[in-house]
Each structure stands twice: as C-alpha cells, then as structure tokens.
Write an enzyme that holds these catalytic residues in place. Structure first.
Site, PDB file in Angstrom:
ATOM      1  N   LYS A 225       0.806  -1.230   0.000  1.00 12.05           N
ATOM      2  CA  LYS A 225       0.000   0.000   0.000  1.00 12.05           C
ATOM      3  C   LYS A 225       0.834   1.273   0.000  1.00 12.05           C
ATOM      4  O   LYS A 225       2.026   1.279   0.314  1.00 12.05           O
ATOM      5  CB  LYS A 225      -0.992  -0.027   1.161  1.00 12.05           C
ATOM      6  CG  LYS A 225      -2.202  -0.901   0.825  1.00 12.05           C
ATOM      7  CD  LYS A 225      -3.252  -0.920   1.886  1.00 12.05           C
ATOM      8  CE  LYS A 225      -4.417  -1.800   1.407  1.00 12.05           C
ATOM      9  NZ  LYS A 225      -5.345  -2.102   2.495  1.00 12.05           N
ATOM     10  N   ARG A 259      -3.461 -10.119   5.161  1.00  8.89           N
ATOM     11  CA  ARG A 259      -3.981 -10.175   3.786  1.00  8.89           C
ATOM     12  C   ARG A 259      -2.878  -9.678   2.857  1.00  8.89           C
ATOM     13  O   ARG A 259      -2.494  -8.518   2.934  1.00  8.89           O
ATOM     14  CB  ARG A 259      -5.222  -9.280   3.690  1.00  8.89           C
ATOM     15  CG  ARG A 259      -5.848  -9.207   2.306  1.00  8.89           C
ATOM     16  CD  ARG A 259      -7.031  -8.226   2.291  1.00  8.89           C
ATOM     17  NE  ARG A 259      -7.668  -8.179   0.995  1.00  8.89           N
ATOM     18  CZ  ARG A 259      -7.248  -7.431  -0.027  1.00  8.89           C
ATOM     19  NH1 ARG A 259      -6.191  -6.654   0.112  1.00  8.89           N
ATOM     20  NH2 ARG A 259      -7.896  -7.451  -1.177  1.00  8.89           N
TER      21      ARG A 259
HETATM   22  N1  LIG Z   1     -10.506  -6.511   4.714  1.00  6.32           N
HETATM   23  C1  LIG Z   1      -9.781  -5.820   3.832  1.00  6.32           C
HETATM   24  N2  LIG Z   1     -10.121  -5.802   2.554  1.00  6.32           N
HETATM   25  C2  LIG Z   1      -9.378  -5.114   1.651  1.00  6.32           C
HETATM   26  C3  LIG Z   1      -8.225  -4.409   2.071  1.00  6.32           C
HETATM   27  C4  LIG Z   1      -7.881  -4.439   3.455  1.00  6.32           C
HETATM   28  O1  LIG Z   1      -6.892  -3.834   3.921  1.00  6.32           O
HETATM   29  N3  LIG Z   1      -8.673  -5.150   4.279  1.00  6.32           N
HETATM   30  N4  LIG Z   1      -7.470  -3.733   1.157  1.00  6.32           N
HETATM   31  C5  LIG Z   1      -7.797  -3.719  -0.127  1.00  6.32           C
HETATM   32  C6  LIG Z   1      -6.925  -3.033  -1.115  1.00  6.32           C
HETATM   33  O2  LIG Z   1      -5.982  -3.884  -1.679  1.00  6.32           O
HETATM   34  P1  LIG Z   1      -6.076  -4.547  -3.139  1.00  6.32           P
HETATM   35  O3  LIG Z   1      -4.749  -5.096  -3.450  1.00  6.32           O
HETATM   36  O4  LIG Z   1      -7.193  -5.511  -3.171  1.00  6.32           O
HETATM   37  O5  LIG Z   1      -6.323  -3.313  -4.107  1.00  6.32           O
HETATM   38  P2  LIG Z   1      -7.506  -2.805  -5.039  1.00  6.32           P
HETATM   39  O6  LIG Z   1      -8.533  -2.180  -4.137  1.00  6.32           O
HETATM   40  O7  LIG Z   1      -6.867  -1.812  -5.956  1.00  6.32           O
HETATM   41  O8  LIG Z   1      -8.082  -3.988  -5.773  1.00  6.32           O
HETATM   42  C7  LIG Z   1      -9.011  -4.366  -0.609  1.00  6.32           C
HETATM   43  N5  LIG Z   1      -9.728  -5.093   0.358  1.00  6.32           N
HETATM   44  N1  LIG Z   2      -8.193  -0.199  -2.059  1.00  4.77           N
HETATM   45  C1  LIG Z   2      -7.008   0.399  -1.733  1.00  4.77           C
HETATM   46  C2  LIG Z   2      -5.914   0.163  -2.532  1.00  4.77           C
HETATM   47  C3  LIG Z   2      -4.684   0.759  -2.206  1.00  4.77           C
HETATM   48  C4  LIG Z   2      -4.587   1.572  -1.083  1.00  4.77           C
HETATM   49  C5  LIG Z   2      -3.273   2.207  -0.738  1.00  4.77           C
HETATM   50  O1  LIG Z   2      -2.304   2.049  -1.495  1.00  4.77           O
HETATM   51  O2  LIG Z   2      -3.193   2.852   0.318  1.00  4.77           O
HETATM   52  C6  LIG Z   2      -5.709   1.815  -0.278  1.00  4.77           C
HETATM   53  C7  LIG Z   2      -6.913   1.224  -0.613  1.00  4.77           C
END
Ligand SMILES: Nc1nc2c(c(=O)[nH]1)N=C(COP(=O)(O)OP(=O)(O)O)CN2
Ligand SMILES: Nc1ccc(C(=O)O)cc1
Length: 280
Positions: A225, A259
């Site tokens: 992130k 995660r």
């Molecule tokens: N419970 C939970 N769910 C989440 C969380 C998180 O920290 N906790 N972060 C996310 C963001 O990461 P992702 O790699 O899925 O990115 P995207 O939103 O761009 O698909 C999406 N979903």
């Molecule tokens: N859905 C999210 C995806 C990425 C980030 C982040 O990079 O902080 C936060 C939320």
C-alpha cells in the site's frame, strides 16, 4: 448496547470451515479479478489466469483466498453490480474445489450473496456491515464468516483514529448481533489505507494491540500500500520488504490474519516470527 461478546476459542469459523489462529497467523492470499487494481490489476482478469494464480497462492501456503472484482483504491471508479458479478462469479465457481475457504471482497450484498450461493465462505466488507444495509442479513443467512473493515467517507486529520476505529467496530458488532451473526464468525480489520491520513495509518498500525485486546481476530491489510511508498519512495511492486515489516509487527501484536499479495514470502516471515514469539 446489543454488542457481540468475543469468542472463547481462537477459531474463526466460516460455514463450518474452521480456521484456527491459536498457534499461527492465517495468511489470506489476494486474487483481484479486476483490470485496474493498484498493484496486480489485469493479472487475473482472464478466468484461466485467475485459476492458475489462485492455485499458486494455495500451493504457497495461503489459508484463505480473497477474491475481489472491484478495485477500491483511492480515486477508483465504482463498478456496477452486474459487472462485478460477471468478474467474480466464474472465478468463485471455478475455485469451489479449492482446499481453502474463499472470501468474497465486496461492498455489495447482492455480490456477496451470489458468491455465497456458489460456495464462498467469508464476506470481506470494506464498510464493516455499515454500508449496504442488506450485508449483515446476507452473511447471517449463509452462516458466513465476516471481515468487518473500518472505513470513513471523509478523511479528517483531526480525528483520533484509534478511538474512531474502536467505535466503528462496536457498531459493526452491534449490527452483526442484531442480524444473528455468531461471535465466532466475526473478524475485525482497521482498514489500513482507507479514509485515513498517512499519520493515521501509522497510528492505527502502532495501536494494533488495542484492537487485538477486543477479543476478536484482527485482520491486517497493508500489502504494497501507498503508506509504504510514503515512508520510502517505491512503486507497489517494490514494496514487499515494507509489507513484511508491517506484517511482522502485526503478528507480534497478536493479529490473526494477514492479507497479502506475496503469500510464500509471508508464510516464511510468519513462521519465523511465531517461532521467536513462542520461545519467550
Ligand atoms: N478486509 C480488507 N479488505 C481489503 C483491504 C484491506 O486492507 N482489508 N485492502 C484492499 C486493497 O488492496 P487490493 O490489493 O485488493 O487493491 P484494489 O482495491 O486496488 O483492488 C481491498 N480489500
Ligand atoms: N483499495 C485500496 C488500494 C490501495 C490503497 C493504498 O495504497 O493505500 C488503499 C486502498
């Protein structure tokens, strides 16, 4: 207040798939079947790639597979339910025989329900049962596990973020109790990167022990992130070391689930961290 009391055993139970976090941290592998996720967008958008990548995550040691069909990165374009269903349902169906439970990462109760009908075991809601009014009812109807994540519509630097997160969790637990969700089904997530300033993200990460003390399994999601990129300028693909650092501290603070995109690296990091913690 009708709030759930914490479970007595360190078990996260999703539709009979019992996830034991007493002795080791559970690793949730991320599978984004989206074109635009911030770090892995497009990698699993085709069904054959999604299936290959899912099995790889399981081979690497994932305990849960989290399937998402809508990127919720800052500034994302919302995805209509029909499109989200078109993305996630073939993957959920194709992965029904996976040896690990599937969680559905969605803010829509209709998408959660369709995935639960096809065998998903956990609902991962970035609005912690406080967004879609049908979400708690759907999770209860299927006896699903729930990840209730903290979120805010407005970023407010003046907010005491730790108090805000705890108050939000209490509301989520109250909604869960009202809908008939059992305590063993609930896990809580401080929502790193969601509705928080950089300082508030760090503050939440430094206060994980306070959330752990609430008695419910805590899920931590820091993988690749932007807060890592803010500490040290990097692209998402370069953020594995920073991600591991945050998750090792999360494990030391007592988090139950991490995660992550990089499962193999985190399984190793988690086992070594636990071995050291158990020696003391
Ligand atoms: N419970 C939970 N769910 C989440 C969380 C998180 O920290 N906790 N972060 C996310 C963001 O990461 P992702 O790699 O899925 O990115 P995207 O939103 O761009 O698909 C999406 N979903
Ligand atoms: N859905 C999210 C995806 C990425 C980030 C982040 O990079 O902080 C936060 C939320």
């Amino acid at each position: 207040m009708a709030c759930l009391t914490p479970p007595t055993q360190r078990l996260f139970d999703a539709r009979g798939r019992r996830l034991d976090y007493a002795d080791r941290t559970l690793v949730m592998g991320i599978l984004n079947v989206t074109p635009d996720s911030f770090s892995d967008g497009g990698r699993s958008a085709a069904l054959s790639d999604a299936v290959t990548n899912a099995w790889r995550l399981v081979d690497e040691g994932a305990d849960i597979l989290d399937i998402g069909g809508e990127s919720t990165r800052p500034g994302h374009t919302p995805v209509p339910a029909e499109e989200e269903l078109r993305r996630v349902l073939p993957a959920v169906e194709a992965l029904a025989e996976l040896p690990v439970p599937i969680s559905i990462d969605t803010q829509k109760a209709s998408v959660a329900e369709a995935a639960l009908q096809r065998g998903a075991a956990i609902v991962n809601d970035i609005w912690g049962l406080m967004g879609d009014p049908e979400m708690a009812r759907v999770a209860a109807a299927y006896d699903a596990g729930v990840v209730a994540m903290h979120n805010r519509t407005n970023v407010d630097p003046a907010v005491d973020i730790v108090a805000d997160i705890v108050a939000f969790f209490e509301q989520s637990l109250e909604r869960a109790a009202r809908a008939g969700i059992r305590p063993e089904r609930m896990s809580l997530d401080p929502g790193i990167g969601f509705g928080k300033t950089f300082e508030q993200n760090l503050r939440a990460l430094s206060a994980l022990g306070e959330f752990v003390r609430l008695g419910f399994p805590i899920l931590l999601g820091t993988s690749r992130k932007s807060l890592i990129g803010k500490v040290i300028e990097t692209t998402p693909a370069e953020r594995l070391p920073g991600t591991i650092a945050s998750n090792v501290l999360g494990i030391a603070a007592g988090c139950a689930i991490i995660r992550v995109h990089d499962v193999a690296a985190h399984v190793q990091a988690a086992r070594v961290t636990e071995a050291i913690l158990h020696a003391s």
